[in-house]
Design a protein around this motif. Sequence first.
Motif, PDB file in Angstrom:
ATOM      1  N   VAL A  77       9.627   8.740   1.563  1.00  0.00           N
ATOM      2  CA  VAL A  77       8.604   9.763   1.760  1.00  0.00           C
ATOM      3  C   VAL A  77       7.423   9.316   0.910  1.00  0.00           C
ATOM      4  N   ALA A  78       6.311  10.017   0.982  1.00  0.00           N
ATOM      5  CA  ALA A  78       5.169   9.657   0.148  1.00  0.00           C
ATOM      6  C   ALA A  78       5.579   9.666  -1.321  1.00  0.00           C
ATOM      7  N   ASP A  79       5.205   8.621  -2.041  1.00  0.00           N
ATOM      8  CA  ASP A  79       5.458   8.446  -3.484  1.00  0.00           C
ATOM      9  C   ASP A  79       6.891   8.030  -3.820  1.00  0.00           C
ATOM     10  N   VAL A  80       7.774   7.920  -2.829  1.00  0.00           N
ATOM     11  CA  VAL A  80       9.163   7.516  -3.081  1.00  0.00           C
ATOM     12  C   VAL A  80       9.461   6.286  -2.234  1.00  0.00           C
ATOM     13  N   PHE A  81       9.851   5.166  -2.893  1.00  0.00           N
ATOM     14  CA  PHE A  81      10.049   3.895  -2.203  1.00  0.00           C
ATOM     15  C   PHE A  81      11.427   3.324  -2.542  1.00  0.00           C
ATOM     16  N   PHE A  82      11.971   2.545  -1.591  1.00  0.00           N
ATOM     17  CA  PHE A  82      13.262   1.892  -1.784  1.00  0.00           C
ATOM     18  C   PHE A  82      13.171   0.455  -1.308  1.00  0.00           C
ATOM     19  N   ALA A  83      13.992  -0.404  -1.904  1.00  0.00           N
ATOM     20  CA  ALA A  83      14.101  -1.795  -1.467  1.00  0.00           C
ATOM     21  C   ALA A  83      15.255  -1.894  -0.479  1.00  0.00           C
ATOM     22  N   PRO A  84      15.022  -2.357   0.754  1.00  0.00           N
ATOM     23  CA  PRO A  84      16.113  -2.488   1.718  1.00  0.00           C
ATOM     24  C   PRO A  84      17.286  -3.273   1.135  1.00  0.00           C
ATOM     25  N   GLY A  85      18.485  -2.740   1.343  1.00  0.00           N
ATOM     26  CA  GLY A  85      19.678  -3.364   0.799  1.00  0.00           C
ATOM     27  C   GLY A  85      20.048  -2.883  -0.587  1.00  0.00           C
ATOM     28  N   GLN A  86      19.239  -1.997  -1.171  1.00  0.00           N
ATOM     29  CA  GLN A  86      19.522  -1.445  -2.500  1.00  0.00           C
ATOM     30  C   GLN A  86      19.423   0.080  -2.453  1.00  0.00           C
ATOM     31  N   PRO A  87      20.321   0.734  -1.716  1.00  0.00           N
ATOM     32  CA  PRO A  87      20.189   2.181  -1.502  1.00  0.00           C
ATOM     33  C   PRO A  87      20.452   3.039  -2.730  1.00  0.00           C
ATOM     34  N   ARG A  88      20.955   2.443  -3.816  1.00  0.00           N
ATOM     35  CA  ARG A  88      21.252   3.236  -5.014  1.00  0.00           C
ATOM     36  C   ARG A  88      20.011   3.511  -5.862  1.00  0.00           C
ATOM     37  N   THR A  89      18.914   2.813  -5.589  1.00  0.00           N
ATOM     38  CA  THR A  89      17.749   2.937  -6.462  1.00  0.00           C
ATOM     39  C   THR A  89      16.523   3.404  -5.684  1.00  0.00           C
ATOM     40  N   ARG A  90      15.591   4.045  -6.418  1.00  0.00           N
ATOM     41  CA  ARG A  90      14.304   4.450  -5.881  1.00  0.00           C
ATOM     42  C   ARG A  90      13.220   4.151  -6.921  1.00  0.00           C
ATOM     43  N   ARG A  91      12.007   3.911  -6.434  1.00  0.00           N
ATOM     44  CA  ARG A  91      10.831   3.879  -7.295  1.00  0.00           C
ATOM     45  C   ARG A  91       9.951   5.058  -6.911  1.00  0.00           C
ATOM     46  N   ILE A  92       9.692   5.901  -7.884  1.00  0.00           N
ATOM     47  CA  ILE A  92       9.000   7.169  -7.641  1.00  0.00           C
ATOM     48  C   ILE A  92       7.692   7.161  -8.417  1.00  0.00           C
ATOM     49  N   PHE A  93       6.594   7.264  -7.703  1.00  0.00           N
ATOM     50  CA  PHE A  93       5.279   7.258  -8.339  1.00  0.00           C
ATOM     51  C   PHE A  93       4.944   8.655  -8.865  1.00  0.00           C
ATOM     52  N   GLN A  94       4.313   8.674 -10.021  1.00  0.00           N
ATOM     53  CA  GLN A  94       3.920   9.921 -10.674  1.00  0.00           C
ATOM     54  C   GLN A  94       2.408  10.082 -10.598  1.00  0.00           C
ATOM     55  N   ARG A  95       1.977  11.333 -10.447  1.00  0.00           N
ATOM     56  CA  ARG A  95       0.553  11.641 -10.342  1.00  0.00           C
ATOM     57  C   ARG A  95       0.170  12.710 -11.354  1.00  0.00           C
ATOM     58  N   ASP A  96      -1.110  12.726 -11.703  1.00  0.00           N
ATOM     59  CA  ASP A  96      -1.598  13.786 -12.582  1.00  0.00           C
ATOM     60  C   ASP A  96      -1.995  14.995 -11.737  1.00  0.00           C
ATOM     61  N   ALA A  97      -2.536  16.013 -12.391  1.00  0.00           N
ATOM     62  CA  ALA A  97      -2.866  17.254 -11.697  1.00  0.00           C
ATOM     63  C   ALA A  97      -3.919  17.053 -10.620  1.00  0.00           C
ATOM     64  N   GLN A  98      -4.728  16.026 -10.753  1.00  0.00           N
ATOM     65  CA  GLN A  98      -5.759  15.750  -9.761  1.00  0.00           C
ATOM     66  C   GLN A  98      -5.275  14.815  -8.642  1.00  0.00           C
ATOM     67  N   GLY A  99      -4.020  14.359  -8.737  1.00  0.00           N
ATOM     68  CA  GLY A  99      -3.458  13.511  -7.703  1.00  0.00           C
ATOM     69  C   GLY A  99      -3.592  12.027  -7.964  1.00  0.00           C
ATOM     70  N   ALA A 100      -4.176  11.644  -9.111  1.00  0.00           N
ATOM     71  CA  ALA A 100      -4.305  10.224  -9.429  1.00  0.00           C
ATOM     72  C   ALA A 100      -2.948   9.669  -9.877  1.00  0.00           C
ATOM     73  N   ILE A 101      -2.643   8.440  -9.456  1.00  0.00           N
ATOM     74  CA  ILE A 101      -1.361   7.828  -9.802  1.00  0.00           C
ATOM     75  C   ILE A 101      -1.363   7.396 -11.262  1.00  0.00           C
ATOM     76  N   LEU A 102      -0.326   7.810 -11.981  1.00  0.00           N
ATOM     77  CA  LEU A 102      -0.180   7.482 -13.401  1.00  0.00           C
ATOM     78  C   LEU A 102       0.746   6.289 -13.626  1.00  0.00           C
ATOM     79  N   GLY A 103       1.733   6.133 -12.761  1.00  0.00           N
ATOM     80  CA  GLY A 103       2.734   5.073 -12.929  1.00  0.00           C
ATOM     81  C   GLY A 103       3.912   5.373 -12.017  1.00  0.00           C
ATOM     82  N   PHE A 104       5.007   4.692 -12.262  1.00  0.00           N
ATOM     83  CA  PHE A 104       6.210   4.981 -11.486  1.00  0.00           C
ATOM     84  C   PHE A 104       7.419   4.940 -12.387  1.00  0.00           C
ATOM     85  N   VAL A 105       8.477   5.599 -11.940  1.00  0.00           N
ATOM     86  CA  VAL A 105       9.759   5.562 -12.645  1.00  0.00           C
ATOM     87  C   VAL A 105      10.786   4.925 -11.713  1.00  0.00           C
TER      88      VAL A 105
END
Length: 210
Positions: free
Chosen positions: A176-204
Amino acid sequence: SAESELRRLTQENLDAIAAGDVAVWRRNFHSDLVHVDEEGKVRSKNELLDELGPLPPGLAGSLKIRDFKLAMHGENTAVVTHEDQEHLSYFGQILESRWRTTDTWVKTSDGWRLAGQQILALQVDPPAVTLSRDALCQYEGTYELTEQVRSKVTCADDGLQFQRVDRPVVLYKAEVADVFFAPGQPRTRRIFQRDAQGAILGFVDRREGH
């Protein structure tokens, strides 16, 4: 042979789940059974028997062995691993799941008895969604945890390319928007974080929910 007998008993145990056939489990399970389910909960034989019941109205399912491997340890102990395909109709909606189970069987004077079982739910990649290239390019940039742990992210037609220092490029697709996965690695996700204005701060990085 031991293999054919244990395969028969394994399928018998699987068939008993949807039917809630307590008699099968009472007969085939060792009195000192240690059972670990797919969520990590440990149960005894009596605890399992107390919970077993037929599927409720509106549900119909089956479990079939897809892969079966046996290792004998002497004449009276066997370790079996099997992959099982579940087909479940949930009020007309079809769910398909795969399970990997490891069983320890002990041969007693009454025949083979299941003494230990651990179940894993086999995960698969989620379906990817299509984000526009403009949406994907919002994530471009260099993300740094330390000077040595740094990833460059660039947008591609079908996802995001992550390249960490001294490592190959890895393609991540959007779940979904802000949530990404690497094909073949279904156990993990990279989730982008945004501030109150919607700007991307980083990912976890999230693995197994952590």
